[in-house]
Design an enzyme around this catalytic site. Structure first.
Site, PDB file in Angstrom:
ATOM      1  N   ASP A 250       0.822  -1.209   0.000  1.00 39.51           N
ATOM      2  CA  ASP A 250       0.000   0.000   0.000  1.00 39.51           C
ATOM      3  C   ASP A 250       0.857   1.261   0.000  1.00 39.51           C
ATOM      4  OD1 ASP A 250       0.871  -0.666   2.679  1.00 39.51           O
ATOM      5  OD2 ASP A 250      -0.289   1.083   3.281  1.00 39.51           O
ATOM      6  N   GLU A 251       0.209   2.378  -0.293  1.00 42.15           N
ATOM      7  CA  GLU A 251       0.755   3.729  -0.123  1.00 42.15           C
ATOM      8  C   GLU A 251       2.166   3.892  -0.691  1.00 42.15           C
ATOM      9  OE1 GLU A 251      -1.594   5.403   3.786  1.00 42.15           O
ATOM     10  OE2 GLU A 251       0.345   4.473   4.117  1.00 42.15           O
ATOM     11  N   VAL A 252       2.359   3.549  -1.933  1.00 48.84           N
ATOM     12  CA  VAL A 252       3.669   3.711  -2.566  1.00 48.84           C
ATOM     13  C   VAL A 252       3.770   5.107  -3.167  1.00 48.84           C
ATOM     14  CG1 VAL A 252       5.284   2.792  -4.258  1.00 48.84           C
ATOM     15  CG2 VAL A 252       3.717   1.243  -3.066  1.00 48.84           C
TER      16      VAL A 252
END
Length: 542
Positions: A338-340
């Site tokens: 997630d959240e790259v």
């Protein structure tokens, strides 16, 4: 990782909050006192329960928990024998303190035994709990003994807590229970990277999870801030990436202790190693793992996500996940995803050249998918299944049919649940159960009122939802406040995931949870109060 709780309040907000309390302290919801429930203090509420007014007394001197003669388990089953000893002490905790209360009902018939009968020849006593484990049980309490029947040891663990009598009053009502969980995956996520969580704290919360019939410990063990997992293959990861290489790490022995402690309570341990983002601590101990960021045409001296264009990256990941797959026995590992943040990738000229060569254009989601796909292929070779955060699905990565997609965005009524299940993937829900968000008043009710299947989808889709997790992220949480912040708020999630869909009465839940919270306090767990109240045995402090 994921949205987290807000920072400290200003003096102005504190003042507003104080005024709010003055203006709203007389509302019915907030001033109600707990009243006896017809279900006593049962938590979570069983699928079927009948409680008679007839009660029996319990004597510490004569009461015992034993294997029934017809049981396929025997005294060599350490898991059950350990549970018998543990719950004998739980039943009689505080008995001396409340001796006067017990004397009021002297002369009642006595319950002398709890006989535990495992009905399947394959007891699974020496194994580890799995997502398909049978946790069903039947409990009959009648004079002169009670009988707990379960196909497997996991059901015996779920039914062994006499939680339907009030703490320390040493009387138990005649009761018949037939019970099983509504959802197979009922988890708690703890974050040991933002703040290191001592082993003692993790074990105490595993014990409390068992009291609330949770069966999955999602261990978010590493992140940007620190890398406390001591890898035997890559020891430099914790030596360089932990807050301290000796005091703030989990040794191989520590990890074994957590896994076995959890197993004896019917709890799976699923570690999360989140990549390619949330990996700053990884880069401190593994050269060239992270992407060098650029400012114009020169390196800025900072680093971004895992570098997805180097073969050495995948060589490292193969060796690392081969190790962790052997350390953690569960069939699944959580791979995050997630959240790259693409900013650093976009700045790097080698990454830009690779994007052109692969025909990705300017779509860095395709580069992320390229990395994730290769990582999933690596983990597949270790014969592990994997769980991923929903962004991996959203970005179109090819997933194995048995992938578990973890939904964390969207709140209660969740379109994502419909999309993921519509694509045929097994799903767990966390979006409405982020316990790091804190608020004034009884926010447990908000968690309690969630219906995990409240999304547009067919019955076949809804069968793909195997449960959910309450998440407690660690930016503002360490050993000093983790337990009271988690309990009994997480207990609301426990009942939602265990009990029948129609168990939604918040008044009855308040009455039962108030007593259940006192039971946790009596067992030494600093569970915070629901509202103004007292417990017969208050928390004694540290």
């Amino acid at each position: 990782c994921r949205p987290h709780a807000t920072g400290c309040l200003t003096f102005l907000l504190l003042g507003i909050g104080f005024c709010y309390r003055l203006q709203h302290s007389d509302t019915n919801e907030e001033t109600r006192a707990a009243q006896p429930s017809k279900y006593g203090s049962l938590w979570p509420l069983p699928q079927k329960v009948q409680i008679s007014e007839v009660s029996f007394k319990l004597s510490r001197a004569s009461f015992q928990i034993i294997d029934a003669e017809q049981s396929f388990a025997d005294p060599t089953c350490r898991l059950l024998q350990d549970a018998y000893r543990r719950y004998y002490e739980y039943i009689f905790v505080g008995a001396q303190t409340h001796k006067s209360s017990s004397n009021k009902r002297a002369g009642r018939a006595e319950l002398t035994e709890l006989q535990v009968r495992i009905t399947s020849p394959d007891t699974e006593c020496g194994g580890y709990p799995e997502v398909t484990s049978d946790e069903s049980y039947e409990l009959s309490v009648d004079q002169p003994f009670a009988v707990l029947k379960a196909p497997k040891v996991w059901g015996a663990l779920r039914g062994r807590d006499f939680s339907f009598f009030f703490p320390s009053l040493l009387f138990i009502n005649s009761t018949v229970i037939s019970d099983f969980p509504r959802f197979r995956h009922r988890g708690i996520l703890l974050d040991s990277s933002r703040h290191f969580l001592p082993l003692k704290v993790i074990l105490a919360n595993l014990e409390t999870m068992a009291m609330n019939k949770f069966n999955v410990f999602h261990w978010h063990i590493v992140d940007d801030q620190s890398f406390p997992y001591m890898s035997q293959t890559f020891p430099q990861l914790s030596k360089q990436g932990a807050y301290h290489p000796y005091t703030h790490v989990y040794t191989p022995t520590d990890v074994k202790i957590v896994i076995e402690f959890a197993r004896l309570r019917g709890i799976r341990v699923i570690p999360e190693y989140d990549t390619p983002g949330h990996t700053q601590s990884w880069g401190k101990g593994q050269k060239d793992l992270l992407t060098p960021c650029y400012s114009g045409s020169e390196p800025s001296g900072t680093f971004g996500p895992v570098n997805p264009i180097l073969n050495t990256t995948y060589d490292f990941m193969k060796r690392f996940f081969t190790e962790t797959s052997s350390v953690f026995p569960d069939a699944y590992i959580h791979l995050g995803g997630d959240e790259v943040d693409f900013t650093c990738w976009k700045s790097n000229p080698d990454i830009q050249k690779f994007m052109v060569q692969q025909g990705f254009g300017d779509d860095y989601k395709k580069l992320e998918s390229y990395y994730i796909q290769r990582l999933l292929d690596i983990v597949t070779t270790t014969k592990k299944g994997y769980m991923i955060w929903q962004e991996v699905f959203d970005n179109g990565v090819t997933l194995k049919p048995d992938t578990v997609v973890h939904v964390w965005i969207g709140g209660e009524s969740n379109e994502e649940m419909g999309k993921v299940t519509g694509a045929g993937y097994t799903t767990i829900l966390s979006a409405p159960w982020y316990l790091d968000y804190i608020s004034y008043a009884q926010d447990w009710q908000r968690y309690y009122k969630v219906e995990p299947l409240n999304f547009n989808g067919t019955e076949a889709q809804k069968k793909l939802v195997i449960g959910g997790e309450a998440c407690l992220w660690g930016e503002y949480v360490d050993a000093t406040n983790l337990t009271p912040r988690l309990w009994p708020r997480a207990s609301a999630v426990a009942e939602r995931l265990w009990s029948a869909m129609n168990v939604t009465d918040t008044t009855d839940a308040f009455n039962r949870l108030s007593v259940h919270r006192c039971r946790m306090v009596e067992r030494g767990i600093p569970a915070q109060p629901l509202f103004s109240s007292y417990c017969p045995s208050e928390y004694k402090g540290i």
